[in-house]
Each structure stands twice: as C-alpha cells, then as structure tokens.
Design an enzyme around this catalytic site. Structure first.
Site, short mmCIF file in Angstrom:
data_model
loop_
_atom_site.label_atom_id
_atom_site.label_comp_id
_atom_site.label_asym_id
_atom_site.label_seq_id
_atom_site.Cartn_x
_atom_site.Cartn_y
_atom_site.Cartn_z
N THR A 1 47.25 47.49 41.90
CA THR A 1 46.34 47.80 43.02
C THR A 1 46.33 49.29 43.34
O THR A 1 47.36 49.97 43.25
CB THR A 1 46.79 46.99 44.25
N GLU A 2 45.16 49.77 43.75
CA GLU A 2 44.99 51.19 44.11
C GLU A 2 44.30 51.27 45.46
O GLU A 2 43.72 50.28 45.92
CB GLU A 2 44.13 51.89 43.05
N ARG B 1 60.30 17.14 71.98
CA ARG B 1 59.54 17.60 73.14
C ARG B 1 58.87 16.41 73.83
O ARG B 1 58.16 15.63 73.18
CB ARG B 1 58.50 18.61 72.66
N GLN C 1 50.27 24.81 66.94
CA GLN C 1 49.58 24.02 67.97
C GLN C 1 50.49 22.92 68.52
O GLN C 1 50.52 22.66 69.72
CB GLN C 1 48.31 23.41 67.35
N HIS D 1 53.60 23.02 68.76
CA HIS D 1 54.61 23.66 69.62
C HIS D 1 54.04 24.08 70.98
O HIS D 1 54.82 24.46 71.87
CB HIS D 1 55.17 24.92 68.93
N GLY E 1 52.81 26.32 73.91
CA GLY E 1 53.17 27.70 74.29
C GLY E 1 54.38 28.21 73.52
O GLY E 1 54.45 29.40 73.17
N GLU F 1 48.02 38.59 44.98
CA GLU F 1 47.78 38.00 43.66
C GLU F 1 46.40 37.34 43.57
O GLU F 1 46.20 36.33 42.92
CB GLU F 1 48.93 37.07 43.25
N1 COS Z 1 43.26 35.72 30.92
C1 COS Z 1 42.95 36.44 29.82
N2 COS Z 1 41.88 37.27 29.77
C2 COS Z 1 41.11 37.35 30.85
C3 COS Z 1 41.38 36.63 32.03
C4 COS Z 1 42.50 35.78 32.02
N3 COS Z 1 42.81 35.07 33.11
N4 COS Z 1 40.45 36.91 32.96
C5 COS Z 1 39.59 37.79 32.39
N5 COS Z 1 40.00 38.05 31.11
C6 COS Z 1 39.32 38.91 30.14
C7 COS Z 1 37.91 38.39 29.97
O1 COS Z 1 37.85 37.38 28.97
C8 COS Z 1 37.16 39.65 29.56
O2 COS Z 1 37.39 39.89 28.19
P1 COS Z 1 36.18 39.84 27.13
O3 COS Z 1 35.23 40.91 27.58
O4 COS Z 1 36.84 40.11 25.83
O5 COS Z 1 35.60 38.46 27.25
C9 COS Z 1 37.87 40.75 30.34
O6 COS Z 1 39.17 40.23 30.66
C10 COS Z 1 37.12 41.12 31.61
O7 COS Z 1 37.01 39.94 32.38
P2 COS Z 1 35.93 39.80 33.58
O8 COS Z 1 34.58 40.23 33.09
O9 COS Z 1 36.07 38.45 34.17
O10 COS Z 1 36.46 40.92 34.61
P3 COS Z 1 35.99 41.31 36.05
O11 COS Z 1 36.05 42.77 36.16
O12 COS Z 1 34.72 40.60 36.40
O13 COS Z 1 37.20 40.78 37.00
C11 COS Z 1 38.43 39.28 38.38
C12 COS Z 1 37.60 39.52 37.10
C13 COS Z 1 37.64 39.53 39.64
C14 COS Z 1 38.79 37.82 38.27
C15 COS Z 1 39.69 40.17 38.35
O14 COS Z 1 39.37 41.52 38.59
C16 COS Z 1 40.75 39.75 39.35
O15 COS Z 1 41.53 38.82 39.09
N6 COS Z 1 40.81 40.42 40.52
C17 COS Z 1 41.87 40.17 41.48
C18 COS Z 1 43.01 41.09 41.20
C19 COS Z 1 44.26 40.64 41.88
O16 COS Z 1 44.65 39.49 41.83
N7 COS Z 1 44.93 41.60 42.50
C20 COS Z 1 46.18 41.35 43.11
C21 COS Z 1 47.12 42.39 42.64
S1 COS Z 1 48.73 41.87 42.41
S2 COS Z 1 49.45 41.50 44.15
#
Ligand code: COS
Length: 388
Positions: free
Chosen positions: A127-128, A273, A341, A343, A345, A368
């Site tokens: 994450t950024e 309670r 709820q 509980h 208050g 995640e």
């Molecule tokens: N396993 C393996 N490969 C995967 C995959 C998975 N679960 N999900 C996607 N891919 C692959 C796809 O197949 C695609 O590859 P190809 O172009 O070769 O087909 C590539 O990755 C891009 O996938 P996609 O087009 O679905 O990417 P998006 O940019 O649309 O993003 C989401 C998909 C939104 C699902 C993704 O960005 C996501 O999970 N976001 C949430 C991030 C997150 O959980 N952050 C928490 C941080 S950790 S606390």
C-alpha cells in the site's frame, strides 16, 4: 492431496493455543491496550511455541500447517485480541508467503528459517499514500542500474514495519506500463541504507499493533533481491494477489475467532443482566439478537473452512477467498454491533471488553482488500466464468 501436519499433532497444537489464548493472552489484553505494546514475555512465549512459523514449510524449520489447519489455528488464537495475531500475522501470512510461493531456493534458504523462528519479522509493503485498493497503480519505482535496482517511494500502513527484519516490497520496474504489468516484488532487508521507518500510526483499535509509513530513498538492492529471480521481473503484482488470496482466508478465520468471543461475552451478559424481573436472555427480542449472531457465526465458520479446503485441494481459491473474507468480516461487524446492543449502556463503556472488540474488529472489513474490493473480485470473476 493431503497437506499439513498429522491430525493428532495438530489437535494438540489447537489445544495448546486455545489454553494460551484464554489463560495467558486474554488476561493481558487490558495491559496491551494501555501500553500500546505487547509485553516482551508474551512475544518470547509465542516464539517458543513456534507460532511465527505456523505456515512455513517444515524443511525450513516451520510447523508447515495446511491452509485449513492454519485457518483453524488462527480462529483459535483470535479468541484473544487481534493484536497478538498481528505480531505473528505477517510472518505466517502476507510478509512471508511471497517467498514461500515464488521465492528462489536460495531466497527460501536465506530467509525462511529466521521467519519461522520469529528471529526475523517479515513485513509486506504494498500500500502507498495514493494506492490502496488500486494495488496495480503502485508508484514506488525500482530503476535498474547495472547489477542493482534503486528503489524510491513511500509505503503506508505497513504492519510490523518497526519490528521488521525484511520487507517484501512492491515497486514499478517498467515505468512505461502504468498498471499491474510493470510491477516487481523485492526482498529488502530492513537495515538497507536509505530506508526510514516512521513512528507507528495512532489507530482506532488494535492497540499494540504497529503500522507505519516506510520511506525508500535511493535504496540500492542487487538483482538477486528480485523475488523469484530475474524471470519474475514485472510479475510482482501476481505474487501480491496470490499472497492476498491466501491472506483473505486467514483474515476470515480471524473474524470467526473474534465473532465467537463476542457472542460468548454477549451470551454471558444476557444470562447475568436482569431487567423486568428476569435475565435479559429470557426476553425474546434479546434472543433474536443472540440467534442472529449464532447463525452468522456458524455460516462464517463453515464458509472459511470450505474456502480453505478449496485452496488446499486446488492450490488457489480466488472467488472462495473473496466470498469468505467478505462474509466473515461483515458478519463479525454485525455480531459486534448486536453484542454491544445486548450490553445496552454498558456496551459503550471502556470497562467492558466488548467496547474494545467492537473497535478492534472494524479493521477486518478494510485490510487485505476492503469489502468493496471483495465484491468486485467476486462479481468480475462470476461474470467471466459464465462468459467463458
Ligand atoms: N491470482 C493470480 N493472479 C491474479 C490474481 C490472483 N488472485 N488476481 C489478478 N491476477 C492477475 C490477473 O490474471 C492479471 O493477469 P493477466 O493480465 O495475465 O490476466 C493481472 O493480475 C491483473 O489483474 P486485474 O486486471 O484483475 O488487476 P486490477 O488492477 O483490475 O486489480 C484488484 C484487481 C482490484 C482485485 C486488486 O488491485 C486488489 O486486490 N486490490 C486490493 C488490494 C489489497 O487487498 N490491498 C490490501 C493491502 S495488504 S493489507
């Protein structure tokens, strides 16, 4: 194919962790909340029990649980505060699984034994500031310079950054590809020059869990630091997604553990309670709240077990993991709300555990992958399956 450890050994482990959660961790929860840290003696005990290496393969010194076993054990551990799980969570899950899944044999030899023992904390830096749900939009760059890569950028909300010995860092290696395709994963020791770890964030709940910004300024790593080696160049996004699929089953299990705890607390309160001359548990509207909690808890537990079994059998479970995370964490939110709820208050007062649990579990629906990202994954893949 059957994975994991022998069922007898596993049953003993569950029993040990169950007693540890109830007898050791729960009594320490208030201290953790006040001190915003986990006592050193508990960290040492968790190391001693091998909890950092639950999912590390046995050949690297871990316990080598299968995904269904990991889910069972995490549910048991998460009867106690989620903070304790956060300490081992990145080593068991997102910080280390990239190396387990896609690391070269040399990378596994170098890092996994220390991760399994807990001597090295592994942290997942995806994450950024400007890219959370849109994980493919990563801006942190890794520029090739001879036999090195030079990493620049800022990562945000990085769990265990202050404790980390190593980061799995996701960075853009192809500036001409703005999306998921130009991203690579690197294994970066935390003491590499140019890394600054900001002071821990102040959060709504899960006190004692440490998250921070991690700033990379001209951080030079050798080509060998590419997770999976040079053939995995630009493949880091897929590694991140695979790690998160497994992580989402783990988070579902956390939600189930906390849901059981909250239901137990609410049930005890309903028995104790009294209002209108009898325990509130004898009033039908309170019974309705309890029944909804119990039903959703059982559905959540069944769903996470089913998703974990699919992962074990098929080596992946993209839709199942997303459905499980979505349902289990949303259910935990509803169970928390009903438990407060019940509980009345008292549920709003910090003296009662339910107030803290209510705040702690709020994060489950966010990290995640938010519930909305799970919906998106489920719907997109459901449509794609039918479209063929
Ligand atoms: N396993 C393996 N490969 C995967 C995959 C998975 N679960 N999900 C996607 N891919 C692959 C796809 O197949 C695609 O590859 P190809 O172009 O070769 O087909 C590539 O990755 C891009 O996938 P996609 O087009 O679905 O990417 P998006 O940019 O649309 O993003 C989401 C998909 C939104 C699902 C993704 O960005 C996501 O999970 N976001 C949430 C991030 C997150 O959980 N952050 C928490 C941080 S950790 S606390």
């Amino acid at each position: 194919m059957a994975h994991g450890v022998d069922e007898d050994v596993f049953a003993q482990l569950v029993d040990t962790v169950d007693r540890f959660a109830k007898e050791r961790l729960i009594p320490a929860e208030k201290r953790v909340e006040q001190e915003d840290d986990i006592p050193e003696e508990i960290v040492a005990e968790m190391k001693e029990m091998g909890l950092f290496g639950l999912s590390t393969p046995e050949e690297y010194g871990g316990i080598g649980l299968s995904v269904p076993q990991e889910a069972r054990l995490i549910e048991t551990l998460c009867y106690a505060s989620l903070t304790f799980r956060s300490l081992i969570g990145t080593n068991v899950g997102i910080g280390a699984q990239g190396i387990v899944m896609d690391g070269t044999p040399e990378q596994k030899d170098q890092w996994l034994p220390g991760i399994a023992s807990g001597d090295i904390i592994a942290s997942f830096a995806l994450t950024e500031p400007d890219n959370g749900s849109d994980a493919g939009g990563i801006r942190t760059s890794a520029r090739r310079d001879g036999n090195d890569f030079v990493i620049n950028g800022t990562k945000r909300y990085i769990t265990n950054a202050v404790r980390a010995g190593v980061f799995t860092v996701f960075a853009r290696t192809d500036p001409d590809k703005p999306g998921a395709d130009g991203v690579s994963a690197f294994i970066v020791p935390a003491d590499t020059p140019g890394i600054t770890i900001a002071p821990p964030d102040k959060k709504m709940g899960q006190k004692g869990t440490k998250t921070s910004d991690v700033i990379f300024e001209d951080v030079r790593v050798p080509v060998d630091a590419l997770l999976g080696g040079i053939e995995k160049l630009h493949m880091g996004f897929r590694t991140a997604m695979k790690v998160l699929d497994r992580g989402r089953i783990h988070v579902s299990a956390m939600a189930v553990g906390q849901s059981q705890r909250m239901l137990d607390i609410a049930t005890d309160y309903a028995l104790e309670r009294k209002q209108f001359g009898k325990p509130i548990g004898e009033h039908q509207l309170v019974q309705g709240l309890l029944a909804d909690c119990q039903t959703e808890l059982q559905a959540a537990r069944a769903l996470v077990r089913s998703a974990a079994d699919t992962f074990d059998r098929e080596g992946k479970a993209i839709i199942e993991a997303a459905c499980s995370k979505y349902f289990c964490t949303e259910a935990a939110g509803r169970i928390a709300d009903r438990a407060v709820q019940i509980h009345g208050g008292a549920g709003y007062m910090v003296d009662y555990d339910i107030e803290r649990l209510y705040r702690d579990i709020r994060l489950l629906r966010i990290y995640e992958g938010t519930s909305q990202i799970q919906q998106l994954i489920i719907a997109r893949r459901t449509l794609a399956q039918r479209a063929g």
